[in-house]
Design an enzyme around this catalytic site. Structure first.
Site: not given
Lengths: 472, 124
Positions: A143, A250, A270, A272, A310, A396
């Protein structure tokens, strides 16, 4: 904490074979979990049941006993998130404990060792997509990467170029970013898609203007799994000197992606979604020809000044490990997931009539299967399939009862859009789980249709479109 | 300055406050050389070794297009520059030649070497 007595009682119950058998019968699957009891001699003498389970003693004097527990649902929602590969956790653990230095600390060993780990992870991510490690910027997820790509490029080149191209089936964060940019005065073209979910290349080429700064088209759609012709799009963008961004959340680690062969200038990744940790992602930003971004986040200038803050070493190491595993096992995973996907689709379609697969049959990622069951309310089917974790859209928006905007873009009517279910198959999905899902889906679809007057009318040959429904 | 008679090219510096300073340059002078020679407040934390972004200047498009492409190393440093634009360059990397005669360079309002107390950097 559980009291000692309670722990002992749980172990006694769990140890009884009859109880274990009945638990296994009740649940769709049995999940192991660990119960730790503190080990001392007195307790061992009293609790003979613990002995019968042959516990393993760890270095802290705890005994770890695996006991069976009524199962959680079968997980088939891999597009929402994927379970973390145990090898990823193994790679992360040292950086959650002993190796806690700030990777930006340049004056001591604690910083050097974590910086080395971060740079190794950067190389692992780069290798997976055929990039240079210097082109990888770590973010908090796809995102943020999507926001940074679109807003960053749009703002940097706004003096000369004010036009953006995307599609109607992008992820919400891309569409929302475009909407924000529209409010700032940018011009956005939302390309429609064909009924199979693919964009029309000719229409896309015609949409490019001299003032187009960036094109954003996702590689694999999160709801229907359709794979866009990324290489062709990239060629057209390069020819027209337009930056090409793809949301590959994806796709990365699931299908081969090569930023140079595909002429990709920016790519969102992404963690995860590829069996890595949550809260970490990356953005690929091309260095030659150079892509410039206006940073969204101000700070100490980390990550080439593009994403200050960081870098979270454990998460970055996890993402790197996930990418390394994907590089090595992608082909095997793909073959296995394709086989399971075919088994699922064939199994359902052979036993249930009027089931439509949404998206394209060929240009699709097999791990994402979106099916519409005519005359069955998708939400009802989800509720009925309590023992399977599924989705009727993206995570979402799955709380809203609006029909999927992706399926609407494909030309599906509201009824078909409302009757769709997404099955997400992944690395850890088993054949037994797929067979279980087939049986339950078939059973519940037939049951729901038996309750439906519409289905009855269709069986009698009545054309529902010809009926004049009275208004309430 | 007396030696300006032997310097064939002109460069216009525009300070963050908007003041225009015209200076003379010879073949091969960098913007950083000129800033130091004429005591213009252009920072130079790494002394021209291409290891910082403090001599960042903004060029006019017309002249920017006449310059050689920035190297990857310069681009990497420009990534860290404050107020970057698509005609930004590092002053230490722009060497004068006849094509750049009349060049105007604008100094950004700040640099990565954060000073909020009003103090000015001094040349080493």
């Amino acid at each position: 904490m559980l009291s000692r007595q309670l722990q002992r009682n749980i172990l006694k119950v769990a140890a009884a074979p009859s109880v274990r058998l009945s638990l296994a019968k009740q649940a769709p699957r049995v999940v192991l979990f660990s119960l730790r009891t503190f080990s001392n001699t007195a307790q061992k003498q009293n609790a003979s049941t613990v002995e019968t389970l042959t516990p393993n003693s760890d270095s802290l004097g705890f005994e770890t006993t695996a006991i069976e527990k009524p199962g959680r649902p079968i997980y088939l929602d891999m597009q929402a998130t994927s379970p973390m590969d145990p090898r990823v956790l193994d790679a992360m653990l040292p950086y959650l404990t002993d190796l806690y230095g700030n990777p930006h600390s340049r004056t001591h060993q604690y910083g050097w060792e974590t910086e080395r780990a971060v740079e190794e992870a950067r190389e692992q991510v780069a290798k997976l997509i055929g990039a240079d490690p210097k082109e990888i910027i770590f973010t908090s997820g796809a995102t943020e990467a999507n926001n940074l790509s679109l807003k960053g490029v749009a703002h940097f080149y706004k003096g000369k170029k004010k036009h953006i191209i995307t599609t109607q089936i992008e992820h919400k964060c891309v569409l929302e970013s475009c909407r924000v940019l529209q409010e700032e005065g940018f011009d956005v073209t939302y390309l429609p898609v064909q009924p199979n979910g693919l964009i029309d290349i000719k229409q896309f080429e015609e949409a490019i203007r001299p003032d187009t700064s960036i094109v954003s088209i996702m590689s694999v759609n999160n709801e229907i799994g359709v794979i866009q012709p990324i290489e062709e799009i990239g060629k057209i963008c390069r020819k027209n000197k337009v930056f090409f961004h793809t949301d590959a959340a994806q796709a990365v680690g699931k299908i081969p992606m090569d930023v140079n062969a595909m002429n990709i200038d920016l790519m969102s990744i992404s963690g995860h979604k590829l069996y890595g940790p949550k809260g970490i992602g990356a953005i690929y930003v091309r260095r030659r020809p150079r892509v410039r971004l206006e940073a969204v986040q101000s700070g100490g200038g980390q990550e080439r000044g593009i994403r200050s803050g960081t870098v979270p070493t454990p998460l970055v190491v996890g993402l790197g490990a996930a990418c390394k595993i994907a590089t090595e096992e992608m082909e095997y995973d793909d073959q296995r997931i394709s086989r399971l996907s075919k088994r699922l689709i064939d199994g359902i379609q052979s036993k249930v009539e009027q089931v439509v697969r949404n998206g394209d049959d060929v240009h699709t990622y097999p791990g994402c299967v979106n099916l519409s069951f005519s005359y069955v309310e998708g939400e009802s089917l989800l509720m009925a399939l309590k023992e399977i974790a599924l989705s009727s859209g993206s995570a979402c928006t799955s709380a809203s009862l609006e029909p999927s905007y992706v399926l609407r873009a494909l030309g599906a009517d509201d009824e078909m859009a409302h009757s769709s279910i997404r099955f997400g198959i992944g690395r850890f999905t088993t054949e037994a789980e797929i067979d279980y899902v087939i049986n339950h889906v078939v059973g519940h679809v037939n049951k729901l249709r038996d309750m439906s007057p519409l289905w009855e009318m269709v069986q009698e040959g009545i054309d529902l479109k010809s009926i004049q429904w009275s208004q309430h | 300055m007396f030696f300006d008679l032997y310097r064939p090219y002109t460069v216009h510096f525009i300070t963050p406050e908007g003041e225009k300073i015209d200076v003379k340059a010879t073949e091969g002078d960098t913007m950083l050389d000129l800033a130091q020679r004429y005591d213009i407040e252009l920072e130079c934390a790494c002394e021209g070794s291409l290891a910082c972004s403090t001599c960042h200047v903004i060029c006019e498009q017309e002249y920017y297009d006449k310059m050689e492409e920035p190297t990857d190393e310069e681009n990497d440093m420009l990534d860290l520059a404050f107020g970057l634009t698509d005609t930004s360059r590092l002053g230490c990397q722009i060497a004068m030649n006849k094509d750049l005669d009349g060049l105007t360079v604008k100094m950004p309002s700040a640099t990565r070497n954060m000073r909020v107390d009003g103090s000015k950097p001094t040349h080493h």
